[in-house]
Design an enzyme around this catalytic site. Sequence first.
Site, PDB file in Angstrom:
ATOM      1  N   SER A 148       0.871  -1.183   0.000  1.00 12.47           N
ATOM      2  CA  SER A 148       0.000   0.000   0.000  1.00 12.47           C
ATOM      3  C   SER A 148       0.903   1.226   0.000  1.00 12.47           C
ATOM      4  O   SER A 148       2.030   1.170   0.525  1.00 12.47           O
ATOM      5  CB  SER A 148      -0.858   0.020   1.269  1.00 12.47           C
ATOM      6  OG  SER A 148      -1.455   1.300   1.453  1.00 12.47           O
ATOM      7  N   TYR A 161      -1.130   0.038  10.302  1.00 10.04           N
ATOM      8  CA  TYR A 161      -1.358  -0.649   9.015  1.00 10.04           C
ATOM      9  C   TYR A 161      -0.218  -0.285   8.059  1.00 10.04           C
ATOM     10  O   TYR A 161       0.344  -1.142   7.370  1.00 10.04           O
ATOM     11  CB  TYR A 161      -2.711  -0.208   8.469  1.00 10.04           C
ATOM     12  CG  TYR A 161      -2.988  -0.564   7.025  1.00 10.04           C
ATOM     13  CD1 TYR A 161      -3.359  -1.854   6.664  1.00 10.04           C
ATOM     14  CD2 TYR A 161      -2.898   0.409   6.024  1.00 10.04           C
ATOM     15  CE1 TYR A 161      -3.632  -2.167   5.327  1.00 10.04           C
ATOM     16  CE2 TYR A 161      -3.174   0.104   4.701  1.00 10.04           C
ATOM     17  CZ  TYR A 161      -3.534  -1.187   4.359  1.00 10.04           C
ATOM     18  OH  TYR A 161      -3.804  -1.492   3.047  1.00 10.04           O
ATOM     19  N   LYS A 165       2.581  -2.596   6.102  1.00  6.69           N
ATOM     20  CA  LYS A 165       2.782  -2.590   4.644  1.00  6.69           C
ATOM     21  C   LYS A 165       4.232  -2.235   4.300  1.00  6.69           C
ATOM     22  O   LYS A 165       4.767  -2.705   3.292  1.00  6.69           O
ATOM     23  CB  LYS A 165       1.791  -1.640   3.973  1.00  6.69           C
ATOM     24  CG  LYS A 165       0.334  -2.122   4.071  1.00  6.69           C
ATOM     25  CD  LYS A 165       0.119  -3.477   3.373  1.00  6.69           C
ATOM     26  CE  LYS A 165      -1.356  -3.847   3.264  1.00  6.69           C
ATOM     27  NZ  LYS A 165      -1.566  -5.137   2.581  1.00  6.69           N
TER      28      LYS A 165
HETATM   29  N1  LIG Z   1      -8.749  -0.820  -1.278  1.00 12.59           N
HETATM   30  C1  LIG Z   1      -7.716  -0.023  -1.098  1.00 12.59           C
HETATM   31  O1  LIG Z   1      -7.821   1.231  -1.159  1.00 12.59           O
HETATM   32  C2  LIG Z   1      -6.352  -0.607  -0.838  1.00 12.59           C
HETATM   33  C3  LIG Z   1      -5.244   0.256  -0.967  1.00 12.59           C
HETATM   34  C4  LIG Z   1      -3.977  -0.266  -0.746  1.00 12.59           C
HETATM   35  C5  LIG Z   1      -3.832  -1.597  -0.419  1.00 12.59           C
HETATM   36  N2  LIG Z   1      -4.935  -2.400  -0.292  1.00 12.59           N
HETATM   37  C6  LIG Z   1      -4.705  -3.794   0.063  1.00 12.59           C
HETATM   38  O2  LIG Z   1      -5.349  -4.615  -0.884  1.00 12.59           O
HETATM   39  C7  LIG Z   1      -5.661  -5.868  -0.280  1.00 12.59           C
HETATM   40  C8  LIG Z   1      -7.107  -6.255  -0.603  1.00 12.59           C
HETATM   41  O3  LIG Z   1      -7.966  -5.263  -0.102  1.00 12.59           O
HETATM   42  P1  LIG Z   1      -9.388  -4.912  -0.758  1.00 12.59           P
HETATM   43  O4  LIG Z   1      -9.487  -3.449  -0.744  1.00 12.59           O
HETATM   44  O5  LIG Z   1      -9.581  -5.647  -2.018  1.00 12.59           O
HETATM   45  O6  LIG Z   1     -10.366  -5.490   0.379  1.00 12.59           O
HETATM   46  P2  LIG Z   1     -11.855  -6.115   0.314  1.00 12.59           P
HETATM   47  O7  LIG Z   1     -12.578  -5.653  -0.906  1.00 12.59           O
HETATM   48  O8  LIG Z   1     -12.440  -5.822   1.631  1.00 12.59           O
HETATM   49  O9  LIG Z   1     -11.587  -7.685   0.141  1.00 12.59           O
HETATM   50  C9  LIG Z   1     -10.904  -8.386   1.122  1.00 12.59           C
HETATM   51  C10 LIG Z   1     -10.901  -9.865   0.774  1.00 12.59           C
HETATM   52  O10 LIG Z   1     -10.072 -10.553   1.710  1.00 12.59           O
HETATM   53  C11 LIG Z   1     -10.867 -11.497   2.469  1.00 12.59           C
HETATM   54  N3  LIG Z   1     -10.345 -11.442   3.848  1.00 12.59           N
HETATM   55  C12 LIG Z   1     -10.393 -10.407   4.712  1.00 12.59           C
HETATM   56  N4  LIG Z   1      -9.802 -10.732   5.871  1.00 12.59           N
HETATM   57  C13 LIG Z   1      -9.361 -12.006   5.727  1.00 12.59           C
HETATM   58  C14 LIG Z   1      -8.665 -12.920   6.571  1.00 12.59           C
HETATM   59  N5  LIG Z   1      -8.306 -12.586   7.817  1.00 12.59           N
HETATM   60  N6  LIG Z   1      -8.373 -14.151   6.086  1.00 12.59           N
HETATM   61  C15 LIG Z   1      -8.736 -14.517   4.825  1.00 12.59           C
HETATM   62  N7  LIG Z   1      -9.385 -13.699   3.979  1.00 12.59           N
HETATM   63  C16 LIG Z   1      -9.703 -12.458   4.432  1.00 12.59           C
HETATM   64  C17 LIG Z   1     -12.312 -11.025   2.300  1.00 12.59           C
HETATM   65  O11 LIG Z   1     -13.269 -12.074   2.417  1.00 12.59           O
HETATM   66  P3  LIG Z   1     -13.865 -12.533   3.878  1.00 12.59           P
HETATM   67  O12 LIG Z   1     -14.372 -11.290   4.526  1.00 12.59           O
HETATM   68  O13 LIG Z   1     -14.908 -13.557   3.562  1.00 12.59           O
HETATM   69  O14 LIG Z   1     -12.693 -13.127   4.606  1.00 12.59           O
HETATM   70  C18 LIG Z   1     -12.264 -10.508   0.863  1.00 12.59           C
HETATM   71  O15 LIG Z   1     -12.323 -11.589  -0.049  1.00 12.59           O
HETATM   72  C19 LIG Z   1      -5.340  -5.729   1.209  1.00 12.59           C
HETATM   73  O16 LIG Z   1      -4.060  -6.261   1.472  1.00 12.59           O
HETATM   74  C20 LIG Z   1      -5.284  -4.218   1.400  1.00 12.59           C
HETATM   75  O17 LIG Z   1      -4.443  -3.857   2.475  1.00 12.59           O
HETATM   76  C21 LIG Z   1      -6.194  -1.939  -0.497  1.00 12.59           C
END
Ligand SMILES: NC(=O)c1ccc[n+]([C@@H]2O[C@H](COP(=O)([O-])OP(=O)(O)OC[C@H]3O[C@@H](n4cnc5c(N)ncnc54)[C@H](OP(=O)(O)O)[C@@H]3O)[C@@H](O)[C@H]2O)c1
Length: 256
Positions: A148, A161, A165
């Site tokens: 991130s 967080y 990262k």
């Molecule tokens: N969105 C952003 O702005 C952003 C920016 C920078 C980095 N990121 C990174 O991108 C990655 C994905 O984020 P996202 O935004 O796509 O999130 P999201 O839409 O909330 O999706 C998260 C996914 O991970 C699963 N999950 C959550 N906690 C889990 C756990 N403890 N064990 C196994 N599965 C788990 C969720 O399903 P369940 O709830 O069923 O487990 C879901 O499939 C993360 O590493 C986040 O830090 C996101």
Amino acid sequence: MAQSTHPRRFAGQTAIVTGASRGIGYAVARRLVDEGAKVVITARKQEPLDDAVQRLGGHDVALAVAGRGDDPDHQSDAVARAIDTFGSADLLVNNTGINPVYGPLMQMDPDAARKIMDVNVISALRWTQAVHSAWQADHGGAIVNIASIAGLRPAPNIAFYGVSKAAVIHLTEELAWELGPGVRVNAVAPAVVKTRFATALYEGREEQVAEAYPLKRLGEPEDIGSVVAFLLSADSGWMTGQTVVVDGGVLLGGGV
Ligand SMILES: NC(=O)c1ccc[n+]([C@@H]2O[C@H](COP(=O)([O-])OP(=O)(O)OC[C@H]3O[C@@H](n4cnc5c(N)ncnc54)[C@H](OP(=O)(O)O)[C@@H]3O)[C@@H](O)[C@H]2O)c1
């Protein structure tokens, strides 16, 4: 189903994408399947995972393995089932990440900090160990970790967080050293991408938040999926240990 217009860079390969029932993980899995890969997708809840398998094209191309990302039994089970079902475990995307707290570091609960490190950092290492020992050590492969921009500069209120990262970014460099030449390890560092995880960062004020981005929009999960696919593919065959910033330009700062 409409024919994909993407090249088929992953025909004959299997990818494990953690946290892929929705959001960035799902977009990565979607792109990899469109380019010919078989995918094993993980998340905690079974039903949304099963639904994602259907949307990806069914059991011929995708397998759901439900479990907690930081559970070692779940990790080895998912890797074993990838190899049993699709014949290999060539590619790994460590996408699962959590940020359960919001507020200053001075009020950070140490147990929450430990949980963040467990899920975001230690799990990425353990998934890598599991895939490496079961497949990649003998056959090679590629890994992408989802970091991130919070790991690249201070991120007030989500600071720990960001610490996790930053560790993911350094872990990527250390793994790249240790696993070359057979396995390449890279990372992507997104800014705000419109997923459930990031809702609190933009809901109700999307245009205002996007104003700080030179490209004047927030990220879509597909913006990350395409870069992850590049980093997993032979098109990035002379890259390892790198963190690619995918941020609509927001880290440039500037403006008057
Ligand atoms: N969105 C952003 O702005 C952003 C920016 C920078 C980095 N990121 C990174 O991108 C990655 C994905 O984020 P996202 O935004 O796509 O999130 P999201 O839409 O909330 O999706 C998260 C996914 O991970 C699963 N999950 C959550 N906690 C889990 C756990 N403890 N064990 C196994 N599965 C788990 C969720 O399903 P369940 O709830 O069923 O487990 C879901 O499939 C993360 O590493 C986040 O830090 C996101």
